[in-house]
Design an enzyme around this catalytic site. Structure first.
Site, short mmCIF file in Angstrom:
data_model
loop_
_atom_site.label_atom_id
_atom_site.label_comp_id
_atom_site.label_asym_id
_atom_site.label_seq_id
_atom_site.Cartn_x
_atom_site.Cartn_y
_atom_site.Cartn_z
CB SER A 140 -0.90 0.04 1.25
OG SER A 140 -1.53 1.31 1.36
CE1 TYR A 153 -2.93 -0.01 4.93
CE2 TYR A 153 -3.66 -2.19 5.58
CZ TYR A 153 -3.46 -1.24 4.60
OH TYR A 153 -3.74 -1.52 3.29
#
Ligand SMILES: NC(=O)C1=CN([C@@H]2O[C@H](COP(=O)(O)OP(=O)(O)OC[C@H]3O[C@@H](n4cnc5c(N)ncnc54)[C@H](OP(=O)(O)O)[C@@H]3O)[C@@H](O)[C@H]2O)C=CC1
Ligand SMILES: N[C@@H](C=O)C(=O)O
Length: 262
Positions: A140, A153
């Protein structure tokens, strides 16, 4: 009977993983679909097998449960037809770092890091022996940006990027293609799981567009594919600066700025 490698896709029951399944099926690959929701996997498998005349196996597993993770590892080790692994399954972070509890931390790291790593380690020796194959890891852009405020995350996604770059260094020369894919905001159910109203997320990419762009990068053998990055020069500059930093490391002495005034 296809001569194409089978593709094992984690997190194939929805979102990005489900579109990867559709795209690889349309390319003629047999599939092994992994996620927890067996019913959704079976519905997708049946539709893809009918539409594309490919074999689609469903392998339900909760990848945060080591006994179930082990069943997928065993499949990757033993099924010589599987030549491509898509490590896609992932959890978002709901709330800030101070709101994370130990169970949530274990689940997030367990899926985003441990499962991805162990599945890569399960297939890599067999692909290296064959001298061919591919591992696609879904990272990501949040892994590049502590500014997003998704600290835990983002840290897991920074791990995915560095692991992928390291695997490229080690396994690329053995014939294994490694691709890290870094999406930005993409329209899937993950946002609801993050406790974020997707309608409040501005400038969000449609999932088909994301995966189609990622596959263009895959076909080009890009080691790092960032579909939302409009000018690739920014990534090239970042990587060039990284290598320049490495070139300026003198491991024998601390930098002058850290030495007591003498
Ligand atoms: N959407 C976005 O904005 C972005 C997503 N990503 C990454 O893309 C990847 C896919 O996410 P996305 O499609 O958006 O999210 P979704 O929530 O739509 O899909 C996640 C998939 O992972 C599976 N999954 C979740 N938990 C487990 C588990 N414990 N064991 C096995 N499978 C599990 C889910 O299936 P099931 O519930 O059936 O188990 C589902 O198929 C993730 O790694 C995510 O971090 C990266 C950047 C942006
Ligand atoms: N999955 C998204 C955030 O939760 C992202 O990676 O942007």
């Amino acid at each position: 009977m296809t001569t194409l490698p089978s593709v094992l896709i984690t997190g194939a029951s929805s979102g990005i993983g489900a579109v990867y399944a559709k795209r690889f099926a349309s390319r003629g690959h047999d599939l092994v679909l992994v996620a927890r929701d067996q019913a959704r996997l079976q519905t997708l498998a049946t539709a893809l097998a009918r539409t594309h005349q490919v074999a689609v196996d469903v392998l339900p597993a909760d990848l945060t449960i080591h006994q179930e993770l082990a069943t997928v590892e065993d499949r990757l080790r033993s099924d010589r037809r599987i030549g491509i692994l898509v490590n896609n399954a992932g959890l978002p972070q709901a709330g800030g770092f101070l709101q994370q509890d130990t169970a949530g931390i274990d689940r997030l790291i367990g899926l985003n890091i441990t499962a991805l790593t162990r599945l890569s380690a399960a297939i890599a020796p067999r692909l290296a022996e064959a001298g061919t194959g591919a591992i696609i890891n879904i990272g990501s852009v949040v892994g590049l940006a502590p500014e997003f405020g998704m600290t835990l995350y983002g840290a897991t996604k920074a791990y995915v990027l560095l692991l992928s770059q390291g695997l490229q260094q080690e396994l690329g020369p053995k014939g294994i293609q490694i691709q890290a894919v870094l999406p930005a905001a993409t329209r899937t159910a993950i946002w609801d799981k993050a406790g974020i109203d997707i309608d409040t997320v501005t400038d969000i990419m449609e999932v088909d567009e994301l995966v189609d762009a990622a596959l263009v990068g895959f076909d080009r053998h890009e080691p790092v594919t960032i579909p939302p990055l409009q000018d690739a020069a920014h990534w090239n500059a970042l990587d060039t600066a990284r290598l320049a930093l490495l070139g300026d490391l003198d491991q024998s002495h601390a930098a002058q700025r850290y030495r007591s005034a003498s």
